[in-house]
Design an enzyme around this catalytic site. Structure first.
Site, PDB file in Angstrom:
ATOM      1  N   ASP A  36     -11.029   1.132 -22.876  1.00 56.82           N
ATOM      2  CA  ASP A  36     -11.647   0.396 -21.762  1.00 56.82           C
ATOM      3  C   ASP A  36     -10.757   0.432 -20.521  1.00 56.82           C
ATOM      4  O   ASP A  36     -11.206   0.120 -19.426  1.00 56.82           O
ATOM      5  CB  ASP A  36     -11.829  -1.084 -22.149  1.00 56.82           C
ATOM      6  CG  ASP A  36     -13.236  -1.415 -22.622  1.00 56.82           C
ATOM      7  OD1 ASP A  36     -14.184  -0.794 -22.117  1.00 56.82           O
ATOM      8  OD2 ASP A  36     -13.365  -2.307 -23.474  1.00 56.82           O
TER       9      ASP A  36
ATOM     10  N   GLN B  50     -16.192  -5.696 -27.270  1.00 58.97           N
ATOM     11  CA  GLN B  50     -17.227  -5.932 -26.265  1.00 58.97           C
ATOM     12  C   GLN B  50     -17.026  -7.285 -25.606  1.00 58.97           C
ATOM     13  O   GLN B  50     -16.818  -8.304 -26.260  1.00 58.97           O
ATOM     14  CB  GLN B  50     -18.619  -5.850 -26.929  1.00 58.97           C
ATOM     15  CG  GLN B  50     -19.786  -5.932 -25.961  1.00 58.97           C
ATOM     16  CD  GLN B  50     -19.886  -4.758 -25.000  1.00 58.97           C
ATOM     17  OE1 GLN B  50     -19.457  -3.647 -25.298  1.00 58.97           O
ATOM     18  NE2 GLN B  50     -20.448  -4.989 -23.834  1.00 58.97           N
TER      19      GLN B  50
ATOM     20  N   LYS C 170     -23.338   2.502 -27.362  1.00 57.75           N
ATOM     21  CA  LYS C 170     -22.039   3.189 -27.434  1.00 57.75           C
ATOM     22  C   LYS C 170     -21.905   3.908 -28.774  1.00 57.75           C
ATOM     23  O   LYS C 170     -21.480   5.066 -28.833  1.00 57.75           O
ATOM     24  CB  LYS C 170     -20.899   2.176 -27.238  1.00 57.75           C
ATOM     25  CG  LYS C 170     -20.793   1.678 -25.804  1.00 57.75           C
ATOM     26  CD  LYS C 170     -19.893   0.450 -25.645  1.00 57.75           C
ATOM     27  CE  LYS C 170     -19.976  -0.074 -24.209  1.00 57.75           C
ATOM     28  NZ  LYS C 170     -19.284  -1.337 -23.980  1.00 57.75           N
TER      29      LYS C 170
END
Ligand code: GUN
Length: 300
Positions: free
Chosen positions: A121, A98, A54
């Site tokens: 997200d 994460q 990412k």
């Protein structure tokens, strides 16, 4: 029938190309560089790989990346304090923690702590709710949005089709079913969500025009469970032992590619399918976050 391969590598490259152009135009017009903060708690090797991917993609596209790695024994309160600092920092437009976090940390608390305007997200209930209500103009859940984009850019409309989603996770299965059945041009499918308590799974899969497999079981869906001409999207990323491979393992999806591909009209490979799309959509959400901040009058 021999299936057409839907290449996530190719489609994500075109999405990323558009994202890089948007990042450059935001920088030129407003003097602001979109920025994403990625937090990793602990040393899970797979998570390290994902977080590094990412961060690398951000740099490639002209998005500033702030990577924060915290030790596995970080207290929940310390993680929440880092999130609070990033929430208050106007130069950070997106925040991602994460998943999974270590067991002693309450993941739901973490999700709720992220400012919904920075929730790239699309995990926060406010953003999930907004999407469920049919507003696709804000953040969208990255993997389901990636799947929808793959279908769209392959000329496959879900409208009027029978779609089956295998799996009901909060990250993929639930939002996937919502997006496929949404009352807009990206959706309009009739959707069944199947899971571990589904009886007669084959009744659903054999009748499906589109199957999205997201259950995390290697090679789960077999050729004799799908109809001729079905569109197969494989969200699974499973590491299985393979003595012939250099590092002793290889990646497979939730779909048994060998038996399913000969029956499918379209199929996504693993790797090189949905995986790169998830990151591409995360980058798009980061651009959306930055644009929304500018629209609110932010100047950083
Ligand atoms: N872990 C696996 N997939 C994801 C994702 O899409 N976002 C985050 N934050 N963690 C993940």
């Amino acid at each position: 029938m021999s299936a057409n391969l839907i290449s996530g590598n190719e489609i994500s490259a075109s999405v990323n190309h558009e994202t890089a152009a948007e990042a450059a135009s935001i920088a030129a017009e407003y003097g602001i560089q979109p920025a994403l903060a990625v937090i990793l708690v602990g040393e899970d090797p797979a998570s390290q790989v994902y977080v590094n991917r990412k961060a690398k993609k951000c740099v490639e596209l002209g998005i500033r990346s702030e990577k924060i790695v915290l030790p596995a024994d970080t207290q929940e309160s310390e993680l929440l304090a880092v999130i609070a600092r990033l929430n208050a920092d106007p130069s950070i437009h997106g925040i991602l923690v994460q998943s999974p976090v270590p067991k002693h940390i309450d993941e739901q608390k973490v999700v709720l702590a992220i400012d919904p305007t920075k929730d790239v997200d699309c995990f926060h209930p406010m953003n999930v709710g907004r999407m469920m209500l049919g507003d696709f103009s804000g953040f969208l859940p990255c993997t389901p949005w990636g799947v929808i984009t793959m279908l769209q850019r392959s000329g496959i409309s879900p409208a009027g089709k029978k779609a089956v989603v295998l799996g009901r996770s909060n990250i993929v299965g639930k939002p996937m079913a919502a997006m496929l059945s949404a009352n807009n041009e990206l959706g309009n499918a009739t959707v069944a969500t199947c899971h571990s308590r589904t009886k007669d799974l084959e009744f659903y899969t054999k009748n499906a025009d589109i199957i999205v497999a997201a259950i995390g079981i290697p090679n789960f869906l077999k050729g004799d469970q799908v109809s001729e001409g079905a569109v197969i999207i494989d969200v699974g990323i499973n590491r299985i032992a393979d003595s012939a491979a250099k590092n002793g393992c290889r990646l497979v999806g939730d779909v048994d590619f060998e038996s399913v591909a000969p029956k499918a009209s379209y199929i996504t490979p693993v790797p090189g399918g949905v995986g790169p799309m998830t990151i591409a959509m995360l980058m798009k959400n980061t651009i959306r976050a930055c644009k929304a901040a500018i629209a609110r009058g932010q100047t950083k």
